[in-house]
Design a protein around this motif. Structure first.
Motif, PDB file in Angstrom:
ATOM      1  N   PHE A 123       0.835  -1.204   0.000  1.00 22.57           N
ATOM      2  CA  PHE A 123       0.000   0.000   0.000  1.00 22.57           C
ATOM      3  C   PHE A 123       0.867   1.250   0.000  1.00 22.57           C
ATOM      4  N   ASP A 124       1.899   1.261   0.837  1.00 25.42           N
ATOM      5  CA  ASP A 124       2.774   2.432   0.923  1.00 25.42           C
ATOM      6  C   ASP A 124       3.413   2.730  -0.435  1.00 25.42           C
ATOM      7  N   GLY A 125       3.889   1.681  -1.104  1.00 28.15           N
ATOM      8  CA  GLY A 125       4.526   1.877  -2.403  1.00 28.15           C
ATOM      9  C   GLY A 125       3.561   2.422  -3.448  1.00 28.15           C
ATOM     10  N   LEU A 126       2.335   1.895  -3.456  1.00 24.34           N
ATOM     11  CA  LEU A 126       1.340   2.375  -4.413  1.00 24.34           C
ATOM     12  C   LEU A 126       0.941   3.820  -4.107  1.00 24.34           C
ATOM     13  N   ALA A 127       0.758   4.128  -2.828  1.00 25.51           N
ATOM     14  CA  ALA A 127       0.384   5.494  -2.449  1.00 25.51           C
ATOM     15  C   ALA A 127       1.475   6.488  -2.838  1.00 25.51           C
ATOM     16  N   ARG A 128       2.727   6.101  -2.630  1.00 22.69           N
ATOM     17  CA  ARG A 128       3.832   6.984  -3.002  1.00 22.69           C
ATOM     18  C   ARG A 128       3.861   7.191  -4.522  1.00 22.69           C
ATOM     19  N   GLY A 129       3.655   6.123  -5.278  1.00 20.49           N
ATOM     20  CA  GLY A 129       3.647   6.248  -6.737  1.00 20.49           C
ATOM     21  C   GLY A 129       2.590   7.222  -7.220  1.00 20.49           C
ATOM     22  N   ALA A 131       1.135   9.605  -5.466  1.00 19.62           N
ATOM     23  CA  ALA A 131       1.460  10.956  -5.001  1.00 19.62           C
ATOM     24  C   ALA A 131       2.484  11.610  -5.921  1.00 19.62           C
ATOM     25  N   LEU A 132       3.451  10.836  -6.393  1.00 25.37           N
ATOM     26  CA  LEU A 132       4.446  11.366  -7.326  1.00 25.37           C
ATOM     27  C   LEU A 132       3.813  11.734  -8.665  1.00 25.37           C
ATOM     28  N   VAL A 133       2.855  10.937  -9.114  1.00 22.87           N
ATOM     29  CA  VAL A 133       2.117  11.303 -10.345  1.00 22.87           C
ATOM     30  C   VAL A 133       1.425  12.648 -10.144  1.00 22.87           C
ATOM     31  N   GLU A 139       8.445  10.311 -13.945  1.00 23.49           N
ATOM     32  CA  GLU A 139       9.444   9.241 -14.060  1.00 23.49           C
ATOM     33  C   GLU A 139       9.734   8.617 -12.703  1.00 23.49           C
ATOM     34  N   GLU A 140       9.751   9.441 -11.650  1.00 24.51           N
ATOM     35  CA  GLU A 140       9.930   8.890 -10.302  1.00 24.51           C
ATOM     36  C   GLU A 140       8.753   7.987  -9.932  1.00 24.51           C
ATOM     37  N   ALA A 141       7.556   8.403 -10.356  1.00 24.82           N
ATOM     38  CA  ALA A 141       6.366   7.605 -10.065  1.00 24.82           C
ATOM     39  C   ALA A 141       6.447   6.240 -10.739  1.00 24.82           C
ATOM     40  N   LEU A 142       6.812   6.231 -12.018  1.00 22.77           N
ATOM     41  CA  LEU A 142       6.899   4.967 -12.746  1.00 22.77           C
ATOM     42  C   LEU A 142       7.982   4.068 -12.152  1.00 22.77           C
ATOM     43  N   THR A 143       9.068   4.679 -11.702  1.00 20.99           N
ATOM     44  CA  THR A 143      10.118   3.907 -11.034  1.00 20.99           C
ATOM     45  C   THR A 143       9.594   3.293  -9.734  1.00 20.99           C
ATOM     46  N   ALA A 144       8.748   4.056  -9.033  1.00 21.04           N
ATOM     47  CA  ALA A 144       8.168   3.547  -7.788  1.00 21.04           C
ATOM     48  C   ALA A 144       7.294   2.333  -8.060  1.00 21.04           C
ATOM     49  N   PHE A 145       6.472   2.386  -9.110  1.00 22.26           N
ATOM     50  CA  PHE A 145       5.638   1.234  -9.457  1.00 22.26           C
ATOM     51  C   PHE A 145       6.506   0.059  -9.906  1.00 22.26           C
ATOM     52  N   TYR A 163      -0.671  -1.026 -11.735  1.00 20.34           N
ATOM     53  CA  TYR A 163      -0.794   0.378 -11.357  1.00 20.34           C
ATOM     54  C   TYR A 163       0.086   1.283 -12.200  1.00 20.34           C
ATOM     55  N   ARG A 164       1.175   0.760 -12.723  1.00 19.93           N
ATOM     56  CA  ARG A 164       1.941   1.553 -13.689  1.00 19.93           C
ATOM     57  C   ARG A 164       1.068   1.823 -14.916  1.00 19.93           C
TER      58      ARG A 164
END
Length: 248
Positions: A123-129, A131-133, A139-145, A163-164
């Protein structure tokens, strides 16, 4: 029996004189929670919280009742008190993150994650992704996913890929989203995931492929929503992307 329940409540509440006095509304609230009567649970637990506002288990139970009612505004207020009292709780973290997303407070959301607020790694990883979007740090968001897909276990890879693709579609990058799905091979999709992929294909003018995908995945197990989707595709209409149009 009631004495035993009081003792159990006393133990779970940290058994103090205040806890013993508070056992009635706390027990009533938990009993209502077990019966899925979350409105009654929230009323009883709010009374327990009023009587003993420093009690962490009462706070957590009340947050859970509010979350079950979809009252994240109220849940957030109690969750903030719990965190301020140095309590830790996944449901409190959920309340904080969801309300921050609902309010568009993306920087605060990421700060909370950085400071140890956690619902759980996935959940934390998806929420961060997301939020970055929202912060246009694509690009940071896609890296997070992608990092979820490469967690080393393979247990959550499908979530990162899915989710990506949703994030790419929310940005209007439908070619990229389609390629992400196609590159995943035999990705098992929920009904919602299937709709997302169908809408992405339709956005690219690939209605025939979308119809073939529906046939392959759904067969005759259609419902009113899928029937409407199929009719629109057959009529040559372009489906809107509705599954995750924004990070919120």
């Amino acid at each position: 029996m009631f004495r035993a329940l009081l003792l159990a409540a006393g133990l779970s509440l940290g058994y103090t004189a205040a806890a013993a006095q508070n056992a009635g509304p706390y027990l009533a609230g938990r009993a209502a929670q077990i019966d899925d009567d979350f409105a009654a649970s929230a009323r009883y637990l709010a009374e327990a919280y009023r009587r003993d506002p420093s009690n962490l288990p009462v706070m957590e139970a009340l947050i859970g009742a509010y979350v079950s009612l979809g009252r994240f505004d109220r849940a957030e207020a109690v969750a903030s008190d719990l965190v301020a009292a140095h309590g830790t709780s996944q449901v409190a973290a959920l309340a904080l993150v969801v309300q921050e997303a609902a309010s568009g407070n993306w920087a605060d959301l990421m700060d909370d994650l950085d400071n140890g607020i956690s619902v759980g790694p996935l959940f934390d990883g998806l929420a961060r992704g997301w939020a970055l979007v929202a912060e246009d740090r694509v690009e940071e968001a896609l890296t997070a996913f992608d990092s979820l897909s490469d967690d080393g276990t393979g247990n959550v890879a499908a979530y990162g890929i899915y989710y990506r693709a949703l994030a790419e579609a929310s940005l209007g990058r439908f070619e990229d989203a389609a390629a992400t799905f196609e590159g995943a091979g035999d990705l098992s999709l929920t009904r919602r995931g299937l709709r997302a992929r169908v809408e992405i294909l339709s956005q690219l003018g690939r209605n025939e492929e979308a119809l073939a995908l529906l046939d392959e995945q759904m067969g005759d197990a259609l419902d009113a929503t899928i029937d409407t989707t199929r009719a629109a595709l057959e009529a040559g209409e372009t489906l809107a992307f509705t599954i995750a149009p924004t990070p919120r």
